[in-house]
Write a protein that holds these residues in place. Structure first.
Motif, PDB file in Angstrom:
ATOM      1  N   HIS A 257      -8.421 -11.564  -9.882  1.00  0.00           N
ATOM      2  CA  HIS A 257      -7.927 -10.322 -10.483  1.00  0.00           C
ATOM      3  C   HIS A 257      -9.076  -9.360 -10.738  1.00  0.00           C
ATOM      4  N   CYS A 258     -10.215  -9.886 -11.167  1.00  0.00           N
ATOM      5  CA  CYS A 258     -11.379  -9.039 -11.441  1.00  0.00           C
ATOM      6  C   CYS A 258     -11.891  -8.381 -10.162  1.00  0.00           C
ATOM      7  N   ALA A 259     -11.947  -9.144  -9.069  1.00  0.00           N
ATOM      8  CA  ALA A 259     -12.508  -8.618  -7.823  1.00  0.00           C
ATOM      9  C   ALA A 259     -11.656  -7.500  -7.241  1.00  0.00           C
ATOM     10  N   TYR A 260     -10.348  -7.597  -7.397  1.00  0.00           N
ATOM     11  CA  TYR A 260      -9.460  -6.606  -6.801  1.00  0.00           C
ATOM     12  C   TYR A 260      -9.116  -5.462  -7.748  1.00  0.00           C
ATOM     13  N   CYS A 261      -9.301  -5.668  -9.027  1.00  0.00           N
ATOM     14  CA  CYS A 261      -8.891  -4.653  -9.996  1.00  0.00           C
ATOM     15  C   CYS A 261     -10.059  -3.993 -10.711  1.00  0.00           C
ATOM     16  N   ASN A 262     -11.258  -4.552 -10.594  1.00  0.00           N
ATOM     17  CA  ASN A 262     -12.414  -3.998 -11.304  1.00  0.00           C
ATOM     18  C   ASN A 262     -13.524  -3.550 -10.365  1.00  0.00           C
ATOM     19  N   GLY A 263     -13.209  -3.349  -9.099  1.00  0.00           N
ATOM     20  CA  GLY A 263     -14.150  -2.716  -8.186  1.00  0.00           C
ATOM     21  C   GLY A 263     -15.315  -3.563  -7.742  1.00  0.00           C
ATOM     22  N   ALA A 264     -15.152  -4.896  -7.646  1.00  0.00           N
ATOM     23  CA  ALA A 264     -16.252  -5.725  -7.155  1.00  0.00           C
ATOM     24  C   ALA A 264     -16.451  -5.550  -5.649  1.00  0.00           C
ATOM     25  N   HIS A 265     -15.370  -5.292  -4.928  1.00  0.00           N
ATOM     26  CA  HIS A 265     -15.434  -5.089  -3.482  1.00  0.00           C
ATOM     27  C   HIS A 265     -15.372  -3.603  -3.162  1.00  0.00           C
ATOM     28  N   ASP A 266     -16.048  -3.228  -2.073  1.00  0.00           N
ATOM     29  CA  ASP A 266     -15.882  -1.896  -1.507  1.00  0.00           C
ATOM     30  C   ASP A 266     -14.738  -1.924  -0.508  1.00  0.00           C
ATOM     31  N   GLN A 267     -14.164  -0.755  -0.263  1.00  0.00           N
ATOM     32  CA  GLN A 267     -13.145  -0.664   0.773  1.00  0.00           C
ATOM     33  C   GLN A 267     -13.814  -0.703   2.145  1.00  0.00           C
TER      34      GLN A 267
ATOM     35  N   LEU B 141     -17.126   3.079  -2.055  1.00  0.00           N
ATOM     36  CA  LEU B 141     -15.791   3.391  -2.559  1.00  0.00           C
ATOM     37  C   LEU B 141     -15.148   2.094  -3.040  1.00  0.00           C
ATOM     38  N   ASP B 142     -15.083   1.930  -4.359  1.00  0.00           N
ATOM     39  CA  ASP B 142     -14.582   0.686  -4.938  1.00  0.00           C
ATOM     40  C   ASP B 142     -13.126   0.451  -4.565  1.00  0.00           C
ATOM     41  N   LEU B 143     -12.789  -0.829  -4.459  1.00  0.00           N
ATOM     42  CA  LEU B 143     -11.400  -1.217  -4.247  1.00  0.00           C
ATOM     43  C   LEU B 143     -10.779  -1.549  -5.594  1.00  0.00           C
ATOM     44  N   SER B 144      -9.761  -0.826  -5.966  1.00  0.00           N
ATOM     45  CA  SER B 144      -9.034  -1.072  -7.209  1.00  0.00           C
ATOM     46  C   SER B 144      -7.554  -0.885  -6.928  1.00  0.00           C
ATOM     47  N   VAL B 145      -6.786  -1.962  -7.102  1.00  0.00           N
ATOM     48  CA  VAL B 145      -5.360  -1.881  -6.801  1.00  0.00           C
ATOM     49  C   VAL B 145      -4.603  -1.100  -7.865  1.00  0.00           C
ATOM     50  N   HIS B 146      -5.231  -0.868  -9.009  1.00  0.00           N
ATOM     51  CA  HIS B 146      -4.582  -0.062 -10.035  1.00  0.00           C
ATOM     52  C   HIS B 146      -4.587   1.406  -9.612  1.00  0.00           C
ATOM     53  N   TYR B 147      -3.607   2.154 -10.119  1.00  0.00           N
ATOM     54  CA  TYR B 147      -3.421   3.557  -9.749  1.00  0.00           C
ATOM     55  C   TYR B 147      -3.218   3.711  -8.245  1.00  0.00           C
ATOM     56  N   SER B 148      -2.538   2.759  -7.620  1.00  0.00           N
ATOM     57  CA  SER B 148      -2.234   2.864  -6.198  1.00  0.00           C
ATOM     58  C   SER B 148      -0.895   2.194  -5.947  1.00  0.00           C
ATOM     59  N   TRP B 149      -0.343   2.414  -4.744  1.00  0.00           N
ATOM     60  CA  TRP B 149       0.975   1.873  -4.416  1.00  0.00           C
ATOM     61  C   TRP B 149       0.953   0.353  -4.290  1.00  0.00           C
ATOM     62  N   ILE B 150      -0.235  -0.242  -4.114  1.00  0.00           N
ATOM     63  CA  ILE B 150      -0.321  -1.688  -3.907  1.00  0.00           C
ATOM     64  C   ILE B 150      -0.362  -2.451  -5.229  1.00  0.00           C
ATOM     65  N   PHE B 151      -0.240  -1.756  -6.351  1.00  0.00           N
ATOM     66  CA  PHE B 151      -0.323  -2.404  -7.661  1.00  0.00           C
ATOM     67  C   PHE B 151       0.732  -3.504  -7.805  1.00  0.00           C
ATOM     68  N   PHE B 152       1.993  -3.189  -7.537  1.00  0.00           N
ATOM     69  CA  PHE B 152       3.063  -4.174  -7.717  1.00  0.00           C
ATOM     70  C   PHE B 152       3.014  -5.287  -6.666  1.00  0.00           C
ATOM     71  N   PRO B 153       2.832  -4.994  -5.373  1.00  0.00           N
ATOM     72  CA  PRO B 153       2.742  -6.104  -4.405  1.00  0.00           C
ATOM     73  C   PRO B 153       1.593  -7.060  -4.695  1.00  0.00           C
ATOM     74  N   PHE B 154       0.428  -6.525  -5.095  1.00  0.00           N
ATOM     75  CA  PHE B 154      -0.714  -7.395  -5.364  1.00  0.00           C
ATOM     76  C   PHE B 154      -0.416  -8.355  -6.507  1.00  0.00           C
ATOM     77  N   HIS B 155       0.055  -7.833  -7.624  1.00  0.00           N
ATOM     78  CA  HIS B 155       0.298  -8.706  -8.777  1.00  0.00           C
ATOM     79  C   HIS B 155       1.473  -9.648  -8.548  1.00  0.00           C
ATOM     80  N   ARG B 156       2.353  -9.282  -7.644  1.00  0.00           N
ATOM     81  CA  ARG B 156       3.466 -10.186  -7.358  1.00  0.00           C
ATOM     82  C   ARG B 156       2.980 -11.431  -6.624  1.00  0.00           C
TER      83      ARG B 156
END
Length: 225
Positions: free
Chosen positions: A160-170, A176-191
């Protein structure tokens, strides 16, 4: 009687003939220039339009613009320090997942005969609560016995930290940090994140029918702990 009514002379205030239209005023010079200007032809509806390039938006900037941006996959070759979600400050946490030498394996959904029924947290039976506590105990125990085990609690939190707190770049966009929050992929990722989290807990206690509890916000009893 009816025929005489049709031949009666109309009253004097009714017009006996249609008046001629008055001549329209001449167009102004501005309107004449606009009419002479050639119009731009629009492309047909089926014509392919060029795609807009991905805009570089601040990783933690909310707003509708960020919701409709294209999200690129993470660059697994690079993993850096995570950032605090709200402020963007660097965190003293290394949430980079362990690197596997076997490569990626495409996951295939198992055949399901009947869907699982998740219990409400406030309405769990003693047996359901016992299984949940035992599964969480075994998951946390992996942090001490095998910290690199991806089933451990810390490793699961790192996902969760790596995908939601910008540990990875796109991928393809360094910085450009990868953060699934504030994006359309928020619900699919957490599901799918909860889906695998639930399956891991069930496998640790050898219960394929294990189901995570949920908070029932529609019930006043389920709001409080």
């Amino acid at each position: 009687m009816h025929s005489s009514l049709h031949h009666q002379t109309p009253p004097p205030h009714f017009p006996t003939s249609v008046p001629k239209h008055k001549a329209e005023p001449p167009l102004s010079r501005l309107m004449q220039r606009r009419l002479r200007r050639p119009t731009k032809s629009r492309p047909p509806q089926h014509a392919a339009r060029p795609r807009r390039p991905l805009r570089r938006i601040q990783p933690h900037s909310p707003g509708p613009r960020r919701l409709r941006q294209t999200i690129q996959p993470p660059d697994f070759k690079k993993c850096g320090v995570a950032r605090e979600f709200n402020t963007g400050d660097l965190l003293d946490i290394n949430c980079c997942p362990p690197v596997s030498d076997s490569g990626f394996v495409d996951y295939k959904l198992p055949r399901v005969s009947s869907p699982r029924s998740r219990p409400a947290a406030y309405n769990m039976s003693p047996e359901q609560l016992r299984k949940y506590e035992e599964a969480m105990r075994r998951m946390r125990a992996l942090d001490k016995t095998d910290p690199d085990d991806p089933r451990g609690f810390t490793q699961q939190a790192n996902i969760h930290c790596a995908y939601c707190n910008g540990a990875h770049d796109q991928l393809g966009y360094p910085g450009l940090d990868l953060s699934v929050h504030y994006s359309w992929i928020f619900f699919p990722f957490h599901r799918w994140y909860l889906y695998f989290f639930e399956r891991i807990l069930g496998s640790l206690i050898d219960d394929p029918d294990f189901a995570l509890p949920y908070w029932n916000w529609d019930n006043d009893t389920g709001i409080s702990i």
